[in-house]
Design an enzyme around this catalytic site. Structure first.
Site, PDB file in Angstrom:
ATOM      1  N   ASP A 161       1.140  54.030  25.515  1.00  0.00           N
ATOM      2  CA  ASP A 161       1.141  53.747  24.077  1.00  0.00           C
ATOM      3  C   ASP A 161       2.541  53.494  23.523  1.00  0.00           C
ATOM      4  O   ASP A 161       3.507  54.147  23.891  1.00  0.00           O
ATOM      5  CB  ASP A 161       0.505  54.877  23.267  1.00  0.00           C
ATOM      6  N   ASP A 314      -2.320  58.387  14.646  1.00  0.00           N
ATOM      7  CA  ASP A 314      -1.133  57.710  15.190  1.00  0.00           C
ATOM      8  C   ASP A 314       0.112  58.188  14.428  1.00  0.00           C
ATOM      9  O   ASP A 314       1.001  57.400  14.088  1.00  0.00           O
ATOM     10  CB  ASP A 314      -1.269  56.180  15.122  1.00  0.00           C
TER      11      ASP A 314
HETATM   12 ZN   LIG Z   1       0.156  52.169  19.908  1.00  0.00          ZN
HETATM   13 ZN   LIG Z   2       0.961  55.533  18.871  1.00  0.00          ZN
END
Ligand SMILES: [Zn+2]
Ligand SMILES: [Zn+2]
Length: 433
Positions: A161, A314
């Protein structure tokens, strides 16, 4: 493997709240008693056993939340967040468990780095935290990590990520290895040859502002590729932070074809559109960038019908000096742990777009299942993972209100409805307000 600092489990009784657990099928005004960290009784006018009493009348008691996507910035950027501050922020947001991303300095790509993080979490983490390890060494997209060894050490999954796995051959092999470790593979879908030079979504707003844009297909072509690889290998896959309606369509088609794909969406993609970028506020700059109203509606609908089963913040803390620059120079990412419930309650539940039960399920059982964790539940004998919510509270988001070390929230100065009053994680009261 999820770890937290060890502390005595607690006993308490929450009285008179609307107890709402969509998975257990509970919706009733009853008392819930916790004995030594375990839910011991649910019912009307329970024996209090001299426990501490939490008055819940007018409030909602639900299974606490699980965030499958958090950046704790440790090791390497402890000025932005630490395991202690990030998990305290999670507690304040109603979370009983979070999963941390490996794009740290150094990257979590070896058993040694992962092992030291797990040790640190045993003394620092306010709520249980699990760590993902990277798919490729240093997240450079060239060579796979020792996934078996990392799984044995306690990695809860694998992801690069922050970056995509660009080479299809490498992604294919990662899927094969993930099947051996039996840990989920989570993917940040972005074709860098399409997104390069983009600071926001390409479209009418980017053209008007004269800011370089990245097109929605930069995400969706990678979603299509990764789903095709997962289907070919017959392996499950978790798609991170979807932002484009084309990605939702691809996911829907894959699920209809029995591909085992799960997906997450963030509060900011569910609430905002690229129109927000007109403010040129660096706190609306994120990756993937905010989409159009059409995208937003497609994401909300997919969340509502379960195509997307997880809400992920996130949470991406950034130092003030890094964000207090012109839009195009600012890094991607915003914080979210402490505002997620209220943001979605205010913008989706109160207007009648999403039922409260669905929001609660997508913030708790959905993410837990995507990573093979036991969903938090309100049932006798279950560990106490509870959140007490005040639907009538109205509050203003301010820099001083955060337990996170960073303040790069897209909600600064905004008034939200719905507030976390109490969080119980793994049998401990970790937050009260
Ligand atoms: Zn990401
Ligand atoms: Zn992330």
């Amino acid at each position: 493997m999820l770890v937290a600092r060890s502390a005595p489990r607690e006993s308490l009784i929450v009285t008179g709240a609307r107890v709402l657990d969509p998975v257990e099928g509970v919706d009733a005004q009853v008392d819930v008693r916790v004995d030594d960290g375990t839910i011991a009784a649910i019912g009307a006018s329970l024996e209090r056993n001299a426990h501490r009493v939490v008055e819940g009348t007018g409030l909602v008691l639900a299974p606490a939340f699980v965030d499958p996507h958090v950046h704790l910035r440790s090791p390497g950027r402890e000025d932005e967040e630490t395991i202690a501050s990030g998990t305290a922020a999670a507690a304040a947001g109603g979370y009983c468990a979070i999963l941390a991303m490996p794009n740290t300095e150094p990257v979590v790509d070896s058993a040694a780095v992962l092992g030291s993080l797990l040790e640190q979490a045993k003394t620092e983490a306010e709520v249980p935290v699990g760590f993902l390890a990277s798919i490729t060494k240093r997240q450079e997209g060239a060579e796979l990590t020792e996934m078996g060894e990392l799984a044995d050490e306690g990695a809860v999954g694998f992801t690069d990520d922050g970056r995509p796995v660009v080479a299809s051959s490498l992604m294919w092999r990662a899927l094969q290895y993930a099947s051996i470790t039996d840990r989920p593979l989570a993917v940040h879908c972005e074709d860098p040859t399409l997104s390069r030079g983009g600071h926001m979504r390409e479209g009418i707003v980017s053209a008007e502002l004269g800011i370089g844009g990245w097109p929605s297909i930069a995400e969706s072509v990678m979603v299509e590729r990764d789903l095709a690889l997962a289907e070919y290998e017959g392996r499950p896959l978790h798609l991170m932070h979807l932002s484009a309606h084309e990605s939702v369509d691809a996911l829907r088609r894959a699920q209809a074809a029995a591909v085992r794909a799960t997906a997450e969406v963030t509060p900011h993609h569910l609430v905002l559109t690229d129109d927000a970028v007109r403010s040129l506020d660096p706190n609306v700059k994120m990756n993937p960038p905010l989409g159009t109203q059409h995208d937003r509606e497609a994401l909300v609908e997919a969340l509502r019908d379960g195509t997307i089963s997880c809400i992920a913040t996130d949470h991406a803390p950034h130092a003030r000096h890094e964000k207090e620059v012109p839009f195009e120079e600012a890094p991607f990412g915003v914080t979210g742990l402490e505002t997620s419930f209220a943001a979605l309650y205010t913008h989706l539940v109160e207007p009648g777009v999403l039922p409260l039960e669905t929001l609660l399920e997508r913030m708790s059982a959905g993410p837990a299942r995507a990573y093979g964790l036991d969903p938090p539940r309100i049932a006798v004998g279950a560990p106490a993972n509870l959140v007490l919510l005040d639907p009538n509270a109205s509050w203003q988001v301010t820099e001083r209100g955060f337990r996170s070390r960073s303040v790069n929230s897209w909600l600064l100065g905004k008034t939200l409805n719905g507030r976390v009053r109490l969080t119980v994680a793994a049998g401990r009261v970790v937050h009260e307000s």
